[in-house]
Design an enzyme around this catalytic site. Structure first.
Site, PDB file in Angstrom:
ATOM      1  N   HIS A 124     -34.850  -5.468  25.066  1.00 41.20           N
ATOM      2  CA  HIS A 124     -34.635  -4.380  24.866  1.00 41.20           C
ATOM      3  C   HIS A 124     -34.982  -3.428  25.898  1.00 41.20           C
ATOM      4  CE1 HIS A 124     -35.816  -0.826  22.828  1.00 41.20           C
ATOM      5  NE2 HIS A 124     -35.362  -1.281  21.384  1.00 41.20           N
ATOM      6  N   ASP A 201     -43.488  -8.645  25.383  1.00 45.50           N
ATOM      7  CA  ASP A 201     -43.379  -7.251  24.771  1.00 45.50           C
ATOM      8  C   ASP A 201     -43.254  -8.207  23.290  1.00 45.50           C
ATOM      9  OD1 ASP A 201     -42.014  -6.035  22.784  1.00 45.50           O
ATOM     10  OD2 ASP A 201     -40.166  -6.066  23.993  1.00 45.50           O
ATOM     11  N   GLN A 204     -41.467  -7.799  18.219  1.00 44.77           N
ATOM     12  CA  GLN A 204     -40.951  -8.357  16.768  1.00 44.77           C
ATOM     13  C   GLN A 204     -42.071  -9.518  16.660  1.00 44.77           C
ATOM     14  OE1 GLN A 204     -38.405  -7.287  14.855  1.00 44.77           O
ATOM     15  NE2 GLN A 204     -38.399  -5.437  16.515  1.00 44.77           N
ATOM     16  N   LYS A 227     -44.314  -1.502  13.443  1.00 44.97           N
ATOM     17  CA  LYS A 227     -43.813  -2.363  12.912  1.00 44.97           C
ATOM     18  C   LYS A 227     -44.419  -3.192  12.358  1.00 44.97           C
ATOM     19  CE  LYS A 227     -40.456  -1.976  16.496  1.00 44.97           C
ATOM     20  NZ  LYS A 227     -38.530  -2.046  16.542  1.00 44.97           N
ATOM     21  N   CYS A 365     -30.466  -1.606  21.165  1.00 44.25           N
ATOM     22  CA  CYS A 365     -31.407  -0.669  22.661  1.00 44.25           C
ATOM     23  C   CYS A 365     -31.326  -1.767  22.720  1.00 44.25           C
ATOM     24  CB  CYS A 365     -32.142  -0.365  22.305  1.00 44.25           C
ATOM     25  SG  CYS A 365     -32.588   0.845  21.339  1.00 44.25           S
TER      26      CYS A 365
HETATM   27  N1  PMP Z   1     -39.017  -4.387  21.976  1.00 46.31           N
HETATM   28  C1  PMP Z   1     -38.530  -4.286  21.217  1.00 46.31           C
HETATM   29  C2  PMP Z   1     -37.904  -6.510  21.357  1.00 46.31           C
HETATM   30  C3  PMP Z   1     -38.351  -4.202  20.096  1.00 46.31           C
HETATM   31  O1  PMP Z   1     -37.626  -4.392  18.879  1.00 46.31           O
HETATM   32  C4  PMP Z   1     -38.574  -2.299  20.391  1.00 46.31           C
HETATM   33  C5  PMP Z   1     -38.482  -1.628  18.856  1.00 46.31           C
HETATM   34  N2  PMP Z   1     -37.476  -1.753  18.548  1.00 46.31           N
HETATM   35  C6  PMP Z   1     -38.968  -2.380  21.497  1.00 46.31           C
HETATM   36  C7  PMP Z   1     -39.588  -2.710  22.634  1.00 46.31           C
HETATM   37  C8  PMP Z   1     -39.943  -0.455  21.427  1.00 46.31           C
HETATM   38  O2  PMP Z   1     -40.942  -0.905  20.647  1.00 46.31           O
HETATM   39  P1  PMP Z   1     -40.923   0.988  20.561  1.00 46.31           P
HETATM   40  O3  PMP Z   1     -40.176   2.471  20.106  1.00 46.31           O
HETATM   41  O4  PMP Z   1     -42.156   1.384  19.394  1.00 46.31           O
HETATM   42  O5  PMP Z   1     -41.511   1.671  21.654  1.00 46.31           O
END
Ligand code: PMP
Length: 407
Positions: A124, A201, A204, A227, A365
């Protein structure tokens, strides 16, 4: 095991009883954010009605009550991650802030010119850009683990990439774009053999997978509350005590200090050293309510249900002519990304939306991944504990009718 009563679970989520474009809402965008159960909404409301005060400093009844509820949330998160001590749990805004914190403290103090940071092509943007910014400042080198055609990491390439120059490996537990679950235990062990630290990270991973940071032996694990059925604006970062203690602070301000004078400031102990300013107290307390709700339903039960949804969706979507599922890893969380020959993903999303079906379309993203795959984007359906087999059938019918309209 008690029967998994998805209809009873759905009753706990008020938004699932609403409509979108006059159609019953079919919410399949859970990888972006999950919906919230009534208990989370009530906890937020009750906090402002019964407990609101600033924490840690006040010498009155409400301050003590709010502080206790806030620290109980930290303890619940500690337990959720399997950490040894609540001192190792830093409360912040979410994964994005967590990775920026690590890059700007650990990274800033440890990384030197020529050092290497390893990511995967599937990350991401929030697990790419902070490292890229650090590498630019330090003249360090970013290395990228490739994937095979199924969307699985090429572990042999990773092993070859590791060297004494590797200082940080930062990898998602599971991919938001393709759903692939990465073999993080193996990735961590291999990195440690070279003396590198590993950041996971868990954006998910936390909602779908079991986590035990001590067994994994990861150095950092970050996840976002929104999430995991909890509010937006809160998240947690686990870090090993030794590493956190050696790290310089991130934001300066109240709460993170022991003593301040114009000559010299000394810093507070863990975890407060990394929590400058008044935190998001209400949402942290409701974060606990979200995690308690997950525990009550049972992570194992949720996994089994989501896996059934994933299998069903894979089968239904594979039967649609012209549709290709992108990401067919052997181990996947309940995310299905796909493209349809001759149909733009954005148009498919719009037509599904008109039927009340919420999916995500675009690059998720993960632009470097899309570039690697040679596509602009996908349609992504992602499932949570409250989704049903019938909703997946509606998705399949919706896609088929959208294809007819677009061709
Ligand atoms: N890493 C992954 C794999 C994600 O899916 C997301 C959220 N889409 C993020 C990082 C970023 O998370 P946040 O926007 O809650 O900071």
């Amino acid at each position: 095991m008690m029967r998994y009563d998805v209809e009873a679970i759905r009753q706990d989520f008020p938004i699932l009883q609403t409509t979108a474009h006059q159609k019953p809402l079919v919410y399949l965008d859970n990888a972006a954010t999950s919906q919230k159960p009534q208990i989370v909404i009530d906890t937020l409301l009750n906090y402002y009605k019964q407990s609101n005060a600033n924490i840690h400093r006040g010498a009155h009844y409400l301050a003590a009550k709010a502080t206790e509820e806030y620290e109980q949330a930290r303890e619940t998160i500690r337990h959720f991650l399997g950490a040894d001590s609540a001192d190792e749990i830093i409360l912040l805004r979410g994964v994005t802030e967590a990775i920026n914190l690590i890059a700007n403290t650990y990274g800033e103090s440890q990384i030197q010119e020529g050092d290497e940071i390893i990511l995967s092509v599937m990350e991401h943007h929030s697990n790419i850009v902070p490292w890229q910014m650090l590498c630019e400042r330090k003249k360090a080198i970013l290395k990228v683990i490739p994937i095979n055609e199924k969307g699985e990491l090429e572990l042999q390439a990773y092993e070859k990439m590791l060297s004494e120059r590797t200082k940080i490996v930062s990898i998602a537990h599971a991919s938001n774009a393709l759903g692939s679950i990465h073999p993080i235990k193996k990735i961590i062990d291999l990195a440690h053999q070279k003396g590198a630290i590993v950041v996971i990270d868990g954006a998910q991973g936390a909602v779908h997978l079991d986590i035990d940071v001590q067994e994994l032996d990861c150095d950092f694990y970050a996840f976002s509350g929104h999430k995991v059925y909890a509010p937006t604006g809160v998240g947690a970062l686990y870090g090993k005590r030794k590493i956190l203690e050696a790290m310089p602070p991130y934001h300066g301000g109240g709460e993170m200090i022991k003593e301040v004078s114009f000559e010299k400031t000394t810093y507070n102990g863990l975890p407060f050293k990394f929590e400058a300013g008044t935190p998001n107290i209400a949402d942290v307390i409701a974060f606990k309510a979200g995690l308690d709700y997950v525990q009550k339903i049972g992570k194992q039960n949720i996994h089994a249900h989501e896996d059934q949804l994933l299998q069903h969706a894979t089968k239904q979507l594979n039967a649609i002519e012209g549709l290709s599922i992108i990401g067919t890893a052997a181990q996947k969380v309940s995310v299905v990304s796909f493209v349809v020959e001759g149909c733009h993903h954005g148009d498919l999303g719009t037509l599904l939306d008109a039927k009340g079906i919420a999916v995500r379309t675009g690059h998720h993203c993960a632009q470097p991944l899309m570039a690697h795959l040679g596509i602009k984007g996908t349609v992504r359906a992602s499932f949570a504990m409250y989704n049903t087999l019938s909703e997946i059938d509606q998705l399949a019918v919706g896609i088929q009718s959208a294809i007819k309209m677009l061709k």
